[in-house]
Design an enzyme around this catalytic site. Structure first.
Site, short mmCIF file in Angstrom:
data_model
loop_
_atom_site.label_atom_id
_atom_site.label_comp_id
_atom_site.label_asym_id
_atom_site.label_seq_id
_atom_site.Cartn_x
_atom_site.Cartn_y
_atom_site.Cartn_z
N GLY A 64 0.79 -1.41 0.02
CA GLY A 64 0.02 0.03 -0.05
C GLY A 64 0.66 1.45 -0.08
O GLY A 64 0.13 2.42 -0.11
N ALA A 65 2.32 1.12 0.01
CA ALA A 65 3.02 2.29 -0.09
C ALA A 65 2.74 3.13 -1.12
O ALA A 65 2.59 4.34 -1.09
CB ALA A 65 4.62 2.18 0.30
N GLY A 66 2.72 2.71 -2.33
CA GLY A 66 2.39 3.32 -3.56
C GLY A 66 1.17 3.86 -3.64
O GLY A 66 0.80 4.81 -4.13
N ASP A 67 0.22 2.95 -3.07
CA ASP A 67 -1.34 3.71 -3.05
C ASP A 67 -1.32 5.11 -2.13
O ASP A 67 -2.14 5.76 -2.42
CB ASP A 67 -2.24 2.65 -2.68
CG ASP A 67 -1.94 1.43 -3.53
OD1 ASP A 67 -1.65 1.48 -4.84
OD2 ASP A 67 -2.25 0.16 -2.96
P1 ATP Z 1 3.52 -0.72 -3.34
O1 ATP Z 1 4.46 -1.68 -2.35
O2 ATP Z 1 2.35 -0.35 -2.71
O3 ATP Z 1 3.17 -1.70 -4.58
P2 ATP Z 1 5.13 0.68 -5.29
O4 ATP Z 1 6.05 -0.20 -5.56
O5 ATP Z 1 4.07 1.10 -6.08
O6 ATP Z 1 4.43 0.45 -3.85
P3 ATP Z 1 7.30 2.30 -3.78
O7 ATP Z 1 8.08 2.79 -4.76
O8 ATP Z 1 7.63 0.92 -3.09
O9 ATP Z 1 5.98 2.17 -4.78
O10 ATP Z 1 6.73 3.22 -2.74
C1 ATP Z 1 5.82 4.26 -2.85
C2 ATP Z 1 6.42 5.60 -2.00
O11 ATP Z 1 6.17 5.04 -0.63
C3 ATP Z 1 8.12 5.75 -2.25
O12 ATP Z 1 8.20 6.66 -3.22
C4 ATP Z 1 8.45 6.21 -0.84
O13 ATP Z 1 8.15 7.57 -0.68
C5 ATP Z 1 7.45 5.49 -0.01
N1 ATP Z 1 8.20 4.03 0.45
C6 ATP Z 1 7.92 2.98 -0.10
N2 ATP Z 1 9.04 1.92 0.56
C7 ATP Z 1 9.64 2.72 1.70
C8 ATP Z 1 10.35 2.56 2.65
N3 ATP Z 1 10.69 1.10 2.96
N4 ATP Z 1 10.62 3.27 3.48
C9 ATP Z 1 10.44 4.64 3.34
N5 ATP Z 1 9.45 5.00 2.43
C10 ATP Z 1 9.07 4.10 1.59
#
Ligand code: ATP
Length: 319
Positions: A256-259
């Protein structure tokens, strides 16, 4: 107009109670509501924005539970339809020890894949200031046609189109089909967010350098963002580009980080679209989005971990 309408799948992730084991070895699972577009809608609402979700659920206990979760989180569920013949989608998730995930889906077909054009709630879609979507709803008919129609209706009603492809390779018939279909609607977006992994998949190059990212740039885009996990993000507009570091936190689950990032970014853009022309303002927005993404990794699951605005502001203050 400040409504963010998110279109696509909502489902239940079954997350193992312990990390670093295979699905077969997992002693048990916790049910975690998810589906990237639904997560984005809830992220927006948690941050005080107005959000609606459009998609289809099974007319079963899981489907009704998910609609209830939307409502409980302040998301308008007027665009949700229910299928009496198909079940709500399920996904079993393997949590690797590094916090990354792998998925096994139960969709044969699931209700979300069966949304038809005729079932679209056009009233909700035409009220969108921002219309957000992914690519999973493009994989099979009839949902694919419904997705394309919804984009068209939103665009005609003056919405900004926001696209996070959210690559889930096991759901596609082949990698080539995934690449081709994800790119088939590429040019129509105003705002695109991709992860570094998706960038590599789409460009075929193992690099997040500007020359590689810019192969995905289109003249009509207003913003292209590449997220880099803990390293933060890079941004591109027609007038400026740059990058922002992420925030170091104690990560337990990146789900959910990306969301959260997308929800936070759209929540701010809908308030003030001039951020798309003003680099200083955009950097503030993306810092906020980075903070929201970071916070989401500090708790298990997507929806329970999505931050409120004060929590994000608090993290920003500490840096
Ligand atoms: P998801 O895991 O939801 O598929 P995603 O791959 O679309 O995510 P990420 O690049 O992993 O996207 O994360 C989105 C944002 O969340 C990053 O740009 C960053 O700001 C934050 N983030 C993700 N992982 C971390 C982490 N381990 N520590 C700190 N910030 C993080």
């Amino acid at each position: 107009k400040d409504l963010i309408v998110s279109f696509g799948e909502m489902l239940i992730d079954f997350v193992p109670t312990v990390s670093g084991v295979s699905l077969a070895e997992a002693p048990g699972f916790i049910k975690a509501p998810g589906g990237a577009p639904a997560n984005v809608a809830i992220a927006v609402a948690r941050l005080g924005g107005r959000a609606a979700f459009v998609g289809k659920l099974g007319d079963d206990e899981f489907g009704r539970m998910l609609a209830g979760i939307l409502r409980d989180n302040g998301v308008d569920d007027g665009g949700v339809s229910f299928d009496t013949g198909a079940r709500t989608a399920l996904a079993f998730v393997t949590l690797r020890t590094d916090g990354e995930r792998e998925f096994m889906f139960y969709r044969n077909p699931s209700a979300d894949m069966l949304l038809t054009e005729g079932e679209l709630n056009l009233d909700v879609i035409t009220r969108a200031a921002v219309f957000h979507y992914g690519s999973i709803s493009l994989i099979t008919e009839p949902c694919r046609s419904a997705h394309l129609k919804a984009m068209e209706v939103a665009r005609e009603a003056g919405a900004l189109l926001s696209y996070d492809p959210n690559l889930r390779l096991p759901l596609w018939p082949s990698a080539e089909a995934a690449r081709e279909q994800i790119l088939s609607i590429w040019d129509q977006a105003d705002i695109i967010k991709v992860s570094d992994v998706e960038l590599e998949f789409l460009t075929g190059q193992e690099s997040v350098e500007d020359d590689v990212v810019l192969t995905l740039w289109r003249p009509a885009f207003k913003l292209l963002v590449v997220t880099l996990g803990e390293k933060g993000c890079k941004y591109y507009t027609k007038d400026f580009r740059g990058s922002l570091d992420g925030y170091a936190v104690d990560t337990v689950d990146t789900t959910g980080a990306g969301d959260a990032f997308v929800g936070a970014m759209l929540r701010k853009i809908v308030d003030d679209q001039t951020v798309l022309q003003d680099e200083g303002k955009l950097r503030e927005v993306l810092k906020f989005a980075n903070a929201c993404g970071a916070i989401t990794t500090t708790e298990k699951g997507a929806i329970p971990a999505l931050p409120s605005a004060p929590a994000a502001v608090e993290l920003l203050k500490r840096h």
